[in-house]
Design a protein around this motif. Structure first.
Motif, mmCIF file in Angstrom:
data_model
loop_
_atom_site.group_PDB
_atom_site.id
_atom_site.type_symbol
_atom_site.label_atom_id
_atom_site.label_comp_id
_atom_site.label_asym_id
_atom_site.label_seq_id
_atom_site.Cartn_x
_atom_site.Cartn_y
_atom_site.Cartn_z
ATOM 1 N N VAL A 1 -93.167 -18.621 -57.641
ATOM 2 C CA VAL A 1 -92.956 -17.518 -56.886
ATOM 3 C C VAL A 1 -91.972 -16.398 -57.463
ATOM 4 C CG1 VAL A 1 -93.419 -18.380 -54.750
ATOM 5 C CG2 VAL A 1 -90.996 -18.512 -55.674
ATOM 6 N N GLY A 2 -91.591 -16.629 -58.832
ATOM 7 C CA GLY A 2 -90.685 -15.676 -59.325
ATOM 8 C C GLY A 2 -89.977 -16.354 -60.723
ATOM 9 N N ARG A 3 -89.620 -15.230 -61.492
ATOM 10 C CA ARG A 3 -89.008 -15.564 -62.868
ATOM 11 C C ARG A 3 -87.733 -16.403 -62.485
ATOM 12 N NH1 ARG A 3 -89.543 -11.699 -67.603
ATOM 13 N NH2 ARG A 3 -89.690 -13.793 -68.401
ATOM 14 N N THR A 4 -87.678 -17.486 -63.323
ATOM 15 C CA THR A 4 -86.357 -18.313 -63.294
ATOM 16 C C THR A 4 -85.872 -18.836 -64.397
ATOM 17 O OG1 THR A 4 -84.970 -19.606 -61.692
ATOM 18 C CG2 THR A 4 -87.392 -20.704 -62.581
ATOM 19 N N ASN A 5 -84.916 -19.288 -64.761
ATOM 20 C CA ASN A 5 -84.080 -20.144 -65.669
ATOM 21 C C ASN A 5 -84.102 -21.477 -65.411
ATOM 22 O OD1 ASN A 5 -83.420 -17.887 -67.709
ATOM 23 N ND2 ASN A 5 -82.457 -17.181 -65.925
ATOM 24 N N LEU A 6 -84.502 -22.333 -66.008
ATOM 25 C CA LEU A 6 -84.470 -23.728 -65.758
ATOM 26 C C LEU A 6 -83.490 -24.447 -66.907
ATOM 27 C CD1 LEU A 6 -88.230 -24.527 -64.687
ATOM 28 C CD2 LEU A 6 -86.072 -24.471 -63.272
ATOM 29 N N ILE A 7 -82.284 -24.822 -66.293
ATOM 30 C CA ILE A 7 -81.455 -25.488 -67.306
ATOM 31 C C ILE A 7 -81.122 -27.056 -66.822
ATOM 32 C CG2 ILE A 7 -79.022 -25.234 -68.305
ATOM 33 C CD1 ILE A 7 -79.099 -22.525 -66.791
ATOM 34 N N GLU A 8 -81.536 -27.801 -67.750
ATOM 35 C CA GLU A 8 -81.143 -29.297 -67.527
ATOM 36 C C GLU A 8 -79.735 -29.923 -67.523
ATOM 37 O OE1 GLU A 8 -83.087 -32.053 -70.288
ATOM 38 O OE2 GLU A 8 -85.069 -30.828 -70.348
ATOM 39 N N GLY A 9 -79.635 -30.677 -66.514
ATOM 40 C CA GLY A 9 -78.030 -31.262 -66.341
ATOM 41 C C GLY A 9 -77.981 -32.458 -65.669
ATOM 42 N N THR A 10 -76.699 -32.838 -65.597
ATOM 43 C CA THR A 10 -76.624 -34.077 -64.775
ATOM 44 C C THR A 10 -75.353 -33.709 -63.631
ATOM 45 O OG1 THR A 10 -76.825 -35.262 -67.040
ATOM 46 C CG2 THR A 10 -75.808 -36.458 -65.121
ATOM 47 N N ILE A 11 -75.566 -34.247 -62.705
ATOM 48 C CA ILE A 11 -74.509 -33.856 -61.602
ATOM 49 C C ILE A 11 -72.935 -35.086 -62.092
ATOM 50 C CG2 ILE A 11 -73.747 -34.388 -59.230
ATOM 51 C CD1 ILE A 11 -76.232 -33.004 -59.366
ATOM 52 N N VAL A 12 -71.904 -34.257 -62.247
ATOM 53 C CA VAL A 12 -70.835 -34.994 -62.713
ATOM 54 C C VAL A 12 -69.658 -35.081 -61.521
ATOM 55 C CG1 VAL A 12 -70.740 -34.483 -65.140
ATOM 56 C CG2 VAL A 12 -70.035 -32.655 -63.835
ATOM 57 N N SER A 13 -69.819 -34.035 -60.667
ATOM 58 C CA SER A 13 -68.682 -34.402 -59.402
ATOM 59 C C SER A 13 -69.318 -33.573 -58.174
ATOM 60 C CB SER A 13 -67.431 -33.916 -59.920
ATOM 61 O OG SER A 13 -67.415 -32.485 -59.826
ATOM 62 N N ILE A 14 -68.922 -33.849 -57.272
ATOM 63 C CA ILE A 14 -69.102 -33.395 -55.878
ATOM 64 C C ILE A 14 -67.998 -32.729 -55.169
ATOM 65 C CG2 ILE A 14 -70.325 -33.284 -53.763
ATOM 66 C CD1 ILE A 14 -72.336 -35.318 -55.093
ATOM 67 N N GLU A 15 -67.762 -31.318 -55.235
ATOM 68 C CA GLU A 15 -66.507 -30.776 -54.759
ATOM 69 C C GLU A 15 -66.852 -30.313 -53.232
ATOM 70 O OE1 GLU A 15 -63.971 -30.881 -56.593
ATOM 71 O OE2 GLU A 15 -64.928 -31.694 -58.412
ATOM 72 N N ASN A 16 -66.025 -29.856 -52.543
ATOM 73 C CA ASN A 16 -65.801 -29.385 -51.324
ATOM 74 C C ASN A 16 -67.325 -28.353 -51.160
ATOM 75 O OD1 ASN A 16 -64.206 -31.016 -50.094
ATOM 76 N ND2 ASN A 16 -62.389 -29.440 -50.503
ATOM 77 N N ASP A 17 -67.342 -27.180 -52.227
ATOM 78 C CA ASP A 17 -68.220 -26.266 -52.052
ATOM 79 C C ASP A 17 -69.829 -26.625 -52.776
ATOM 80 O OD1 ASP A 17 -67.158 -26.204 -54.639
ATOM 81 O OD2 ASP A 17 -66.858 -24.040 -54.682
ATOM 82 N N GLY A 18 -69.711 -27.710 -53.154
ATOM 83 C CA GLY A 18 -70.870 -28.163 -53.746
ATOM 84 C C GLY A 18 -70.722 -29.035 -54.991
ATOM 85 N N PRO A 19 -71.747 -29.238 -55.859
ATOM 86 C CA PRO A 19 -71.737 -30.077 -56.954
ATOM 87 C C PRO A 19 -71.511 -29.386 -58.062
ATOM 88 C CG PRO A 19 -73.995 -29.499 -56.419
ATOM 89 C CD PRO A 19 -73.159 -29.070 -55.370
ATOM 90 N N ARG A 20 -70.785 -29.997 -59.194
ATOM 91 C CA ARG A 20 -70.786 -29.480 -60.651
ATOM 92 C C ARG A 20 -71.862 -30.358 -61.552
ATOM 93 N NH1 ARG A 20 -68.486 -27.020 -57.637
ATOM 94 N NH2 ARG A 20 -66.415 -26.258 -57.428
ATOM 95 N N ILE A 21 -72.209 -29.369 -62.379
ATOM 96 C CA ILE A 21 -73.418 -29.827 -63.178
ATOM 97 C C ILE A 21 -73.026 -29.860 -64.598
ATOM 98 C CG2 ILE A 21 -75.940 -29.902 -63.565
ATOM 99 C CD1 ILE A 21 -74.783 -28.113 -60.622
ATOM 100 N N LYS A 22 -73.089 -30.960 -65.377
ATOM 101 C CA LYS A 22 -72.957 -30.686 -66.809
ATOM 102 C C LYS A 22 -74.280 -30.256 -67.555
ATOM 103 C CE LYS A 22 -71.625 -33.553 -70.819
ATOM 104 N NZ LYS A 22 -72.752 -34.449 -71.335
ATOM 105 N N THR A 23 -74.039 -29.157 -68.115
ATOM 106 C CA THR A 23 -75.441 -28.639 -68.916
ATOM 107 C C THR A 23 -75.124 -28.294 -70.220
ATOM 108 O OG1 THR A 23 -74.984 -26.322 -68.349
ATOM 109 C CG2 THR A 23 -75.797 -27.515 -66.609
ATOM 110 N N PRO A 24 -76.021 -28.083 -70.769
ATOM 111 C CA PRO A 24 -75.795 -27.471 -72.578
ATOM 112 C C PRO A 24 -74.966 -26.450 -72.559
ATOM 113 C CG PRO A 24 -78.165 -28.206 -72.239
ATOM 114 C CD PRO A 24 -77.298 -28.051 -70.626
ATOM 115 N N ILE A 25 -74.746 -25.436 -71.439
ATOM 116 C CA ILE A 25 -74.206 -24.180 -71.710
ATOM 117 C C ILE A 25 -72.977 -24.329 -71.203
ATOM 118 C CG2 ILE A 25 -76.299 -22.731 -71.570
ATOM 119 C CD1 ILE A 25 -75.408 -21.881 -68.810
ATOM 120 N N GLY A 26 -72.393 -25.272 -70.680
ATOM 121 C CA GLY A 26 -71.312 -25.743 -69.843
ATOM 122 C C GLY A 26 -71.192 -26.447 -68.515
#
Ligand code: ADP
Ligand code: MG
Length: 362
Positions: A243-268
């Motif tokens: 349905v549209g152009r997108t960037n797909l970045i691979e990652g792993t969930i490292v923590s879940i904060e009040n406002d949502g998860p943090r994801i470790k990815t190759p860009i940081g």
């Protein structure tokens, strides 16, 4: 009129091979709204439409239009197309070149043997509606593509169907006319209070025209939602991509904060502020559409979700630049205002809106 489709299956047999065109399709098409089947060529859209209309016989399942079951394998019901109260508009318009506009629109009424005066009234009313008043005696061949499309619409509407179905009706028009006709069609249909089922492979058509979209792939319904839900909230890679152009970045969930998860990815580490997240440690794909990345000329990275990068390439597409940015080994597509003074090789800061990050489970 609501349409309900239950466990519909359809195979074709061709040259000794079985082709699955529909695989366990279950759908409820809401009344008096525009419902779109969106999917790549060959995914089964036309087959599904033809099964609803009655031009194709499913192998199993059931189709109900309003209160009436029009097809059921188990109950051995088959209501023929002409008794289903539907009209269809085709890609090729299928208007008759040897007839004038009036006769084209009158034809389905003549077939039903309606009184002459009644036919004249209905045709005139419909032509007024599609803004072709005064074109009654014009030969169909002396019309522009857009006008032919409106004749096809008028012919479908004249018998006052309960449901109108469209199979890629704009794909023969050039880009500019397609856009105009799309808006016209939206305005005609929203005035009508009629159930419209619209088939297209064009995501922009689907997003701009529909109340509800069902995305199809390989004979299956992948996801159903409003255009915004499909565009912003889908968690399926195929749907997100289609349905549209997108960037797909691979990652792993490292923590879940009040406002949502943090994801470790190759860009940081990325913050995602969107939805329920899978548990810590889960591999995911972060999807970020280009419009959620703000490009700034800054060498220092500042703030959350901001990453340093370099302009890899810039392509001018009129209303914007499509800029490919490089962050480490990752390339990100961005959309940049055409007035922004940027050149290849520039160092930039890329700020990714945490609300624009969607997680796709792996
Ligand atoms: P779409 O409209 O999404 O492009 P179709 O419904 O036309 O898809 O086709 C679905 C699949 O069924 C495709 O693989 C197509 O080749 C096949 N198919 C469609 N009609 C026939 C037919 N009459 N005979 C054999 N195969 C068919
Ligand atoms: Mg088709």
């Amino acid at each position: 009129m609501e349409i309900q489709i239950k466990d519909l299956n359809k195979n074709y047999f061709s040259e000794g091979k079985t082709i699955t065109a529909l695989s366990n399709v279950n759908l409820t098409i809401p009344p008096n709204k525009i419902f779109t089947l969106l999917g790549p060529s060959g995914c089964g859209k036309t087959t599904l439409l033809r099964c609803i209309v009655g031009l194709e016989m499913p192998d199993s399942g059931e189709i109900r239009i309003g209160e009436e079951i029009v097809w059921s394998k188990d109950r051995e019901i088959f209501i023929p197309p002409e008794r289903r109260g539907l009209s269809m508009v085709f890609q090729t318009y299928a208007i008759w070149p040897h007839m004038d506009v009036f006769d084209n629109v009158a034809f389905p009424l003549q077939v039903r043997n309606e009184p002459k005066e009644e036919i004249r009234k209905k045709v005139e009313k419909t032509l007024r509606f599609v803004q072709l008043e005064g074109f009654e005696n014009r030969p169909a061949t002396k019309l522009s593509g857009g006008q032919q499309q409106r004749v096809a619409l008028a012919r479908a509407l004249a018998p006052e169907p309960k449901v109108i179905l469209f199979d890629e009706p704009l794909s023969n028009l050039d880009a500019k006319l397609r856009e105009e006709t799309r808006k016209e069609l939206r305005s005609f249909l929203s005035k009508l209070k009629i159930t419209a089922v619209y088939v297209t492979h064009d995501r922009i058509e689907a997003l701009s025209l529909s109340d509800t979209i069902a995305v199809m792939k390989d004979g299956r319904i992948m996801e159903i939602g409003t255009p915004k839900e499909i565009y912003f909230d889908s968690e399926q890679q195929f749907v997100v991509d289609f349905v549209g152009r997108t960037n797909l970045i691979e990652g792993t969930i490292v923590s879940i904060e009040n406002d949502g998860p943090r994801i470790k990815t190759p860009i940081g580490e990325m913050a995602c502020q969107k939805q329920m997240a899978p548990p810590i440690g889960s591999p995911v794909m972060v999807s970020v559409r280009p419009e959620f990345i703000t490009v700034k000329i800054e060498k220092e990275e500042k703030g959350r979700n901001t990453f340093r990068g370099k302009v890899e390439s810039l392509v001018f597409i009129g209303e914007a630049y499509e800029g490919e940015m490089r962050v480490g080994e990752t390339r990100l597509i961005t959309k940049i205002a055409p007035t922004f003074n940027l050149k290849e090789g520039d160092e930039v800061a890329l700020q990714i809106d945490p609300k624009g990050c969607t997680l796709i489970r792996q």
